[in-house]
Design a protein around this motif. Sequence first.
Motif, PDB file in Angstrom:
ATOM      1  N   LEU A 157       0.834  -1.206   0.000  1.00  0.00           N
ATOM      2  CA  LEU A 157       0.000   0.000   0.000  1.00  0.00           C
ATOM      3  C   LEU A 157       0.869   1.257   0.000  1.00  0.00           C
ATOM      4  O   LEU A 157       0.594   2.223  -0.720  1.00  0.00           O
ATOM      5  CB  LEU A 157      -0.921   0.009   1.222  1.00  0.00           C
ATOM      6  N   GLN A 158       1.914   1.235   0.819  1.00  0.00           N
ATOM      7  CA  GLN A 158       2.807   2.385   0.910  1.00  0.00           C
ATOM      8  C   GLN A 158       3.551   2.624  -0.395  1.00  0.00           C
ATOM      9  O   GLN A 158       3.651   3.753  -0.876  1.00  0.00           O
ATOM     10  CB  GLN A 158       3.797   2.171   2.060  1.00  0.00           C
ATOM     11  N   GLN A 159       4.045   1.570  -0.987  1.00  0.00           N
ATOM     12  CA  GLN A 159       4.831   1.693  -2.217  1.00  0.00           C
ATOM     13  C   GLN A 159       3.979   2.093  -3.415  1.00  0.00           C
ATOM     14  O   GLN A 159       4.448   2.818  -4.298  1.00  0.00           O
ATOM     15  CB  GLN A 159       5.551   0.378  -2.506  1.00  0.00           C
ATOM     16  N   ASN A 160       2.723   1.637  -3.438  1.00  0.00           N
ATOM     17  CA  ASN A 160       1.849   1.891  -4.584  1.00  0.00           C
ATOM     18  C   ASN A 160       1.021   3.165  -4.454  1.00  0.00           C
ATOM     19  O   ASN A 160       0.210   3.468  -5.327  1.00  0.00           O
ATOM     20  CB  ASN A 160       0.897   0.703  -4.808  1.00  0.00           C
ATOM     21  N   GLY A 161       1.178   3.890  -3.356  1.00  0.00           N
ATOM     22  CA  GLY A 161       0.387   5.101  -3.160  1.00  0.00           C
ATOM     23  C   GLY A 161      -1.078   4.823  -2.894  1.00  0.00           C
ATOM     24  O   GLY A 161      -1.934   5.658  -3.190  1.00  0.00           O
ATOM     25  N   GLN A 162      -1.380   3.655  -2.321  1.00  0.00           N
ATOM     26  CA  GLN A 162      -2.781   3.287  -2.084  1.00  0.00           C
ATOM     27  C   GLN A 162      -3.310   3.788  -0.742  1.00  0.00           C
ATOM     28  O   GLN A 162      -4.505   3.651  -0.467  1.00  0.00           O
ATOM     29  CB  GLN A 162      -2.952   1.770  -2.173  1.00  0.00           C
ATOM     30  N   ILE A 163      -2.450   4.365   0.082  1.00  0.00           N
ATOM     31  CA  ILE A 163      -2.935   5.011   1.309  1.00  0.00           C
ATOM     32  C   ILE A 163      -3.383   6.412   0.911  1.00  0.00           C
ATOM     33  O   ILE A 163      -2.581   7.245   0.491  1.00  0.00           O
ATOM     34  CB  ILE A 163      -1.840   5.071   2.382  1.00  0.00           C
ATOM     35  N   VAL A 164      -4.660   6.667   0.984  1.00  0.00           N
ATOM     36  CA  VAL A 164      -5.241   7.928   0.524  1.00  0.00           C
ATOM     37  C   VAL A 164      -5.319   8.953   1.652  1.00  0.00           C
ATOM     38  O   VAL A 164      -5.008  10.134   1.462  1.00  0.00           O
ATOM     39  CB  VAL A 164      -6.642   7.692  -0.083  1.00  0.00           C
ATOM     40  N   PHE A 165      -5.734   8.507   2.839  1.00  0.00           N
ATOM     41  CA  PHE A 165      -5.850   9.391   4.000  1.00  0.00           C
ATOM     42  C   PHE A 165      -5.209   8.731   5.225  1.00  0.00           C
ATOM     43  O   PHE A 165      -5.309   7.506   5.407  1.00  0.00           O
ATOM     44  CB  PHE A 165      -7.312   9.678   4.354  1.00  0.00           C
ATOM     45  N   ARG A 166      -4.592   9.551   6.036  1.00  0.00           N
ATOM     46  CA  ARG A 166      -4.153   9.123   7.365  1.00  0.00           C
ATOM     47  C   ARG A 166      -4.753  10.074   8.398  1.00  0.00           C
ATOM     48  O   ARG A 166      -4.976  11.250   8.119  1.00  0.00           O
ATOM     49  CB  ARG A 166      -2.624   9.169   7.501  1.00  0.00           C
ATOM     50  N   TYR A 167      -4.982   9.553   9.604  1.00  0.00           N
ATOM     51  CA  TYR A 167      -5.345  10.430  10.711  1.00  0.00           C
ATOM     52  C   TYR A 167      -4.124  11.269  11.073  1.00  0.00           C
ATOM     53  O   TYR A 167      -2.982  10.834  10.917  1.00  0.00           O
ATOM     54  CB  TYR A 167      -5.803   9.611  11.917  1.00  0.00           C
ATOM     55  N   GLU A 168      -4.375  12.470  11.526  1.00  0.00           N
ATOM     56  CA  GLU A 168      -3.290  13.353  11.939  1.00  0.00           C
ATOM     57  C   GLU A 168      -2.401  12.642  12.953  1.00  0.00           C
ATOM     58  O   GLU A 168      -2.893  11.970  13.868  1.00  0.00           O
ATOM     59  CB  GLU A 168      -3.869  14.626  12.559  1.00  0.00           C
ATOM     60  N   ALA A 169      -1.098  12.772  12.767  1.00  0.00           N
ATOM     61  CA  ALA A 169      -0.147  12.113  13.664  1.00  0.00           C
ATOM     62  C   ALA A 169      -0.441  12.470  15.118  1.00  0.00           C
ATOM     63  O   ALA A 169      -0.623  13.641  15.460  1.00  0.00           O
ATOM     64  CB  ALA A 169       1.280  12.518  13.301  1.00  0.00           C
ATOM     65  N   GLY A 170      -0.540  11.447  15.948  1.00  0.00           N
ATOM     66  CA  GLY A 170      -0.825  11.654  17.362  1.00  0.00           C
ATOM     67  C   GLY A 170      -2.298  11.712  17.694  1.00  0.00           C
ATOM     68  O   GLY A 170      -2.670  11.808  18.862  1.00  0.00           O
ATOM     69  N   ASN A 171      -3.150  11.648  16.674  1.00  0.00           N
ATOM     70  CA  ASN A 171      -4.604  11.726  16.895  1.00  0.00           C
ATOM     71  C   ASN A 171      -5.352  10.602  16.186  1.00  0.00           C
ATOM     72  O   ASN A 171      -6.409  10.815  15.603  1.00  0.00           O
ATOM     73  CB  ASN A 171      -5.139  13.084  16.427  1.00  0.00           C
ATOM     74  N   ASN A 172      -4.781   9.411  16.247  1.00  0.00           N
ATOM     75  CA  ASN A 172      -5.431   8.224  15.693  1.00  0.00           C
ATOM     76  C   ASN A 172      -6.552   7.802  16.645  1.00  0.00           C
ATOM     77  O   ASN A 172      -6.292   7.434  17.782  1.00  0.00           O
ATOM     78  CB  ASN A 172      -4.390   7.110  15.550  1.00  0.00           C
ATOM     79  N   PRO A 173      -7.828   7.858  16.201  1.00  0.00           N
ATOM     80  CA  PRO A 173      -8.939   7.620  17.130  1.00  0.00           C
ATOM     81  C   PRO A 173      -9.280   6.162  17.363  1.00  0.00           C
ATOM     82  O   PRO A 173     -10.080   5.854  18.252  1.00  0.00           O
ATOM     83  CB  PRO A 173     -10.104   8.330  16.438  1.00  0.00           C
ATOM     84  N   ASN A 174      -8.708   5.243  16.578  1.00  0.00           N
ATOM     85  CA  ASN A 174      -9.172   3.864  16.662  1.00  0.00           C
ATOM     86  C   ASN A 174      -8.071   2.797  16.651  1.00  0.00           C
ATOM     87  O   ASN A 174      -8.363   1.612  16.739  1.00  0.00           O
ATOM     88  CB  ASN A 174     -10.145   3.572  15.515  1.00  0.00           C
ATOM     89  N   GLY A 175      -6.817   3.211  16.522  1.00  0.00           N
ATOM     90  CA  GLY A 175      -5.724   2.250  16.520  1.00  0.00           C
ATOM     91  C   GLY A 175      -5.367   1.688  15.166  1.00  0.00           C
ATOM     92  O   GLY A 175      -4.644   0.684  15.075  1.00  0.00           O
ATOM     93  N   SER A 176      -5.838   2.310  14.088  1.00  0.00           N
ATOM     94  CA  SER A 176      -5.528   1.841  12.740  1.00  0.00           C
ATOM     95  C   SER A 176      -4.023   1.744  12.519  1.00  0.00           C
ATOM     96  O   SER A 176      -3.265   2.633  12.938  1.00  0.00           O
ATOM     97  CB  SER A 176      -6.102   2.803  11.693  1.00  0.00           C
ATOM     98  N   VAL A 177      -3.587   0.689  11.835  1.00  0.00           N
ATOM     99  CA  VAL A 177      -2.186   0.527  11.509  1.00  0.00           C
ATOM    100  C   VAL A 177      -1.726   1.690  10.629  1.00  0.00           C
ATOM    101  O   VAL A 177      -2.454   2.133   9.735  1.00  0.00           O
ATOM    102  CB  VAL A 177      -1.951  -0.829  10.806  1.00  0.00           C
ATOM    103  N   ASP A 178      -0.571   2.235  10.909  1.00  0.00           N
ATOM    104  CA  ASP A 178       0.019   3.335  10.137  1.00  0.00           C
ATOM    105  C   ASP A 178      -0.903   4.559  10.076  1.00  0.00           C
ATOM    106  O   ASP A 178      -0.822   5.353   9.136  1.00  0.00           O
ATOM    107  CB  ASP A 178       0.363   2.856   8.721  1.00  0.00           C
ATOM    108  N   ASP A 179      -1.806   4.681  11.046  1.00  0.00           N
ATOM    109  CA  ASP A 179      -2.754   5.807  11.112  1.00  0.00           C
ATOM    110  C   ASP A 179      -3.679   5.874   9.891  1.00  0.00           C
ATOM    111  O   ASP A 179      -4.217   6.936   9.568  1.00  0.00           O
ATOM    112  CB  ASP A 179      -2.012   7.147  11.248  1.00  0.00           C
ATOM    113  N   ILE A 180      -3.899   4.756   9.231  1.00  0.00           N
ATOM    114  CA  ILE A 180      -4.660   4.756   7.969  1.00  0.00           C
ATOM    115  C   ILE A 180      -6.137   5.057   8.214  1.00  0.00           C
ATOM    116  O   ILE A 180      -6.802   4.424   9.033  1.00  0.00           O
ATOM    117  CB  ILE A 180      -4.490   3.410   7.242  1.00  0.00           C
TER     118      ILE A 180
END
Length: 232
Positions: A157-180
Amino acid sequence: MKFGVLVFPGSNCDIDCFKAVESTIGQPVEYVWHTSTDLSAYDAILVPGGFSYGDYLRCGAIAQFAPVMAALKEAAEKGKYILGICNGFQILTEARLLPGALLRNKELKFRCHSAKLRVVNNRTPFTSDYAENELIDIPIAHGEGSYYCDEATLKELQQNGQIVFRYEAGNNPNGSVDDIAGVSNAAGNVVGMMPHPERAVHELLGSADGKRMFTSILNAWREQSGTAVIGG
């Protein structure tokens, strides 16, 4: 451009999606019942949030077997734009239209509040009206929104640009891997996200940052069809 909004028993954000299309870009939009088997009339399909089939088993686990899903997979293969929001994201992962899975929130609590997202990839049909790395305000409302995938999939996902949105660093509300907060398929025409852009299309709602997702989709379609684009 014609939009279809899928409706499953238990969907509750279908009206929000319908109104967002109607009010932000003024394009034709219709509800599509889960028993439908033909999506050929639509240029973009929205899979809304809610609790499809009561969220029995896992969220989206029953909806993946609905008759409309075969048509949705066909639409994805043809390159039509598909956006899954919250429960819609869960459905798309269960149907394997998107990689990964959505797990219970880390704190095992339902989270419903404004969230800051970082636009990681603004080169998709859904994000072209945003700036890369732009911080936007989109609300969340979920109990099973923790995105998970194995290390090999995450690297892909990281290499292919498939991560479209991340939660703001330090404000991940649910524990998603890589703040996805949202991912796409390899082709980029299918996106799933837990936050609700359809609930952020006017300042009266607390944010208008979601509006540009809908203008992005319309502009992508207009560019593809040779029609003039609109401003975000």
